[in-house]
Design a protein around this motif. Structure first.
Motif: not given
Length: 702
Positions: A264-288
């Motif tokens: 599951p964690a590897v699948t989450r890695a893909v989702e987080l990379i997809e989220l990074a497109r927005g380059n919003d560290l607040d949202a990205g770090y919260a999700a991480e």
């Protein structure tokens, strides 16, 4: 920001990585340079990591740096090491998600101070930088790297984790999503592939590649030019359009092929990379943070850490190995046989030991072909830049062939790689004993035959040892070292010494049929084949183990091993344990027909059943479902594993796990075979007890 005392009970063994701040007067800089050095106080063989104490120390160092209002802040490491990530020693003790969440958030809170600083921040990467260490470097505004650095990577996915302190957000926005997928997912799942400094700089991870001799001084000079505005760091614009979509799709394909969705964690890695497109560290770090808290509370991570501990510690100190002082020197090696396996063995010996290696066979043509193969493989290594011209010529000169086994007279270690037939191997050893010295070690690469029986007719059976490699020899790290009934400690110690020189991981195994890996795989495969014989469709049986995320399906594994080899091992096991290892008439017909694979590709490239196989395979009328096939195979593994422990084939369950991880590619995130069978409940269902205590390779009860 958490404090060290928050987690002191969970990280009692943390070697606290200290971060020390020095204020330097640097020529040309309009103010001071605050240089923070990360150092856990050990020699370079003990890399610096970040536990709660280490993060607290770094946070304090940053307080001191910012308070001084310097012109620039830089972070570097002790000699040979920048930092290699989070201290995972206490993760296995965390039983509450709130604690996991705090660990996840703390790394973000500390590292982000460098990212959001109004003062220019620099990472001077002078050595190995892995995981959280790379995230620390990425959190700085600018990065230099020493040309001598050979280990740059995010190894988290290999363990059933993902970069959780900024890596999934910062890296794609620095080097693009596709390159980030390669570094975070593809390389990690490819046996934890590392980048060197040059390749990492080429990808854009570092801004400047500098010589290692005066790396710190040159890094400071470069930082002064950047801080003063005399040098501009230019980075290519990141494509956030179709290229990002394509990268995410490629990542999903890699994850499906390598894990079958079982991590599951590897699948989450893909989702987080997809989220990074927005380059919003607040949202990205919260999700991480949320994702990392979930991962830290998962059985998959605990299993991955268990696997990592086995391969890093137990593999380096094999249980039951005699004192290394008993080992004899090996200054010449003999290989009996000149076929493909013998050639692989000879190549490995000459590369690692760099001593004369002589091969023999029954005719000169085979010998010439064998030597030519070894020379050709050495040339390939040279062509890839892995050997200098001098080293190439030296290694090739060390490899010779001879029709006469008298060429082994001065050999210290002779290994046979001939046909898997007891009488043939006994004959070979009998001939060898007429030529070699009484102290020379006689090793066999047998995959299933008895070492004791092989040595029974010799004058010196005490020097015979099993030395079972796995194919391909250069790739798979496991070596099963087998002790026969009369094998002495000197022979065993020499075998373990040679194994270490060959850079293999050894497990001591008693002389039982098929030893460990082949015995377990044969039992497992036998159950799968039996369900097909009974009427289960081939595709149903082959998909049954998909939820485990094994490196390949059972029938593809059969093709890789070779049906004839698999059948031969199965016959050996049937002779020893007829009640558990059955013989398949269908598989026998399959082998005699010369078939090597169940599946073939159609014109569209789809995997389909070979019609000739369908015709020769006589199936019954009692099919099983995927779940039934899976349960049957796993229950059989649980039974066989316990019987092997009862028979003392290995010292402990840990050794079964180590063998399956290193010899059969059992995924790290499953934690070896025994923890998985414990978690799935099969161990208690079949044997009435667990293999390991509760909480080992699983989340402890709060």
């Amino acid at each position: 920001m958490s404090t060290q005392t928050d987690f002191a009970a969970l990280f009692p063994d943390e070697v606290v990585t200290e971060a020390r701040t020095r204020l330097l007067d640097v020529p040309g800089l309009r103010g001071k340079l605050a240089l923070i050095t990360i150092d856990n106080g050990h020699d370079h063989t003990k890399p610096s990591t970040f536990g709660p104490g280490g993060l607290t120390s770094l946070n304090t160092a940053l307080d001191e740096a910012f308070a001084a209002e310097p012109a620039a802040i830089a972070v570097t490491g002790k000699p040979f090491v920048f930092a290699v990530g989070a201290d995972l020693s206490g993760i296995g003790q965390i039983s509450q998600r709130e604690h996991a969440h705090q660990v996840a958030k703390t790394g973000h809170d500390v590292f982000r101070r460098l990212t959001e600083s109004t003062i220019p921040t620099f990472a001077f990467v002078n050595g190995a930088t892995l995981g959280g260490g790379l995230e620390l470097a990425l959190s700085c505004h600018y990065r230099t790297v020493s040309e001598g650095v050979s280990a740059v990577a995010f190894p988290e996915c290999f363990l059933g984790l993902f970069p959780g302190w900024g890596g999934t957000q910062l890296l794609p926005n620095l080097i693009g999503a596709d390159s980030a997928v390669s570094v975070i997912i593809e390389n990690s799942l490819n046996q934890n592939k590392m980048l060197d400094a040059k390749k990492a700089t080429g990808l854009g991870i570092f801004d400047e590649l500098l010589g290692s001799a005066d790396f710190l001084e040159e890094s400071v000079r470069w930082a002064v030019r950047v801080a003063n505005g005399e040098q501009t760091v230019q980075r290519p614009e990141v494509d956030r359009g179709q290229a990002w979509d394509d990268a995410v799709e490629r990542a999903k394909g890699i994850v499906q092929a390598r894990t079958q969705g079982a991590s599951p964690a590897v699948t989450r890695a893909v989702e987080l990379i997809e989220l990074a497109r927005g380059n919003d560290l607040d949202a990205g770090y919260a999700a991480e943070t949320e994702a990392l808290a979930d991962a830290l509370m998962s059985d998959e991570l605990r299993a991955g850490l268990y696997s990592f501990d086995l391969t890093q510690k137990r593999a380096k100190k094999p249980a039951g190995a005699p004192d290394k002082s008993l080992a004899r020197e090996v200054n010449k090696v003999g290989v009996v046989g000149a076929g493909l396996m013998a050639g692989q063995l000879a190549l490995l010996f000459v590369r690692r030991l760099q001593v004369p290696v002589v091969i023999t066979d029954v005719d000169q043509g085979r010998i010439d072909k064998g030597v030519a193969y070894i020379h050709g493989e050495i040339d390939k290594l040279a062509g890839k830049g892995r050997l200098s011209p001098d080293a190439t010529n030296r290694l090739k000169a060390l490899v010779t062939g001879s029709l006469d086994k008298a060429a082994f007279a001065d050999a210290d270690f002779v290994i046979e790689a001939v046909f898997e037939e007891m009488s043939v191997k006994q004959k070979v050893f009998g001939e060898l004993e007429q030529h070699v010295s009484p102290e020379a070690i006689l090793a066999t690469n047998t995959s299933s035959l008895s070492i004791s029986e092989m040595a029974a007719q010799l004058n010196n059976p005490e020097r015979v040892v099993g030395f079972h490699f796995f194919n391909p020899v250069a790739v798979l790290p496991l070596l099963e070292v087998v002790r026969g009934a009369k094998t002495d400690d000197g022979a065993l110690a020499t075998a373990f010494s040679v194994s270490k020189q060959l850079k293999k991981s050894s497990v001591l195994v008693s002389d039982a049929p098929a030893f460990v890996v082949n015995r377990l795989l044969t039992r497992f495969m036998g159950e799968i084949i039996a369900t097909v014989d009974e009427g289960t469709p081939f595709d149903v049986a082959d998909r049954a183990l998909t939820p485990l995320g094994l490196p390949m399906s059972p029938l593809v594994l059969l093709q890789l091993v070779g049906p004839a080899v698999a059948q031969h091992v199965n016959e050996t096991m049937h002779a020893a344990y007829p009640d558990r290892f059955g013989l398949s008439d269908n598989l026998d017909r399959f082998v005699k027909a010369g078939k090597t694979a169940v599946w073939q590709s159609d014109e569209a490239g789809n995997q389909v059943l070979d019609p000739e196989v369908a015709e020769l395979w006589v199936q019954g009328s009692n099919p099983s479902t995927e779940e039934q096939v899976r349960e049957r195979a796993l229950r059989a593994l649980a039974e066989e594993a316990q019987l092997m422990l009862d028979e003392e084939v290995v010292a402990e369950p840990h050794d079964l796990d180590l063998c399956m991880i290193l010899g059969a590619g059992w995924p790290f995130w499953l934690g070896g075979i025994t923890p998985y069978l414990d978690r799935a409940g099969h161990a208690e269902q079949v044997n009435g007890k667990r293999f390991l205590p509760r909480g080992v390779a699983s989340v402890p009860t709060a």
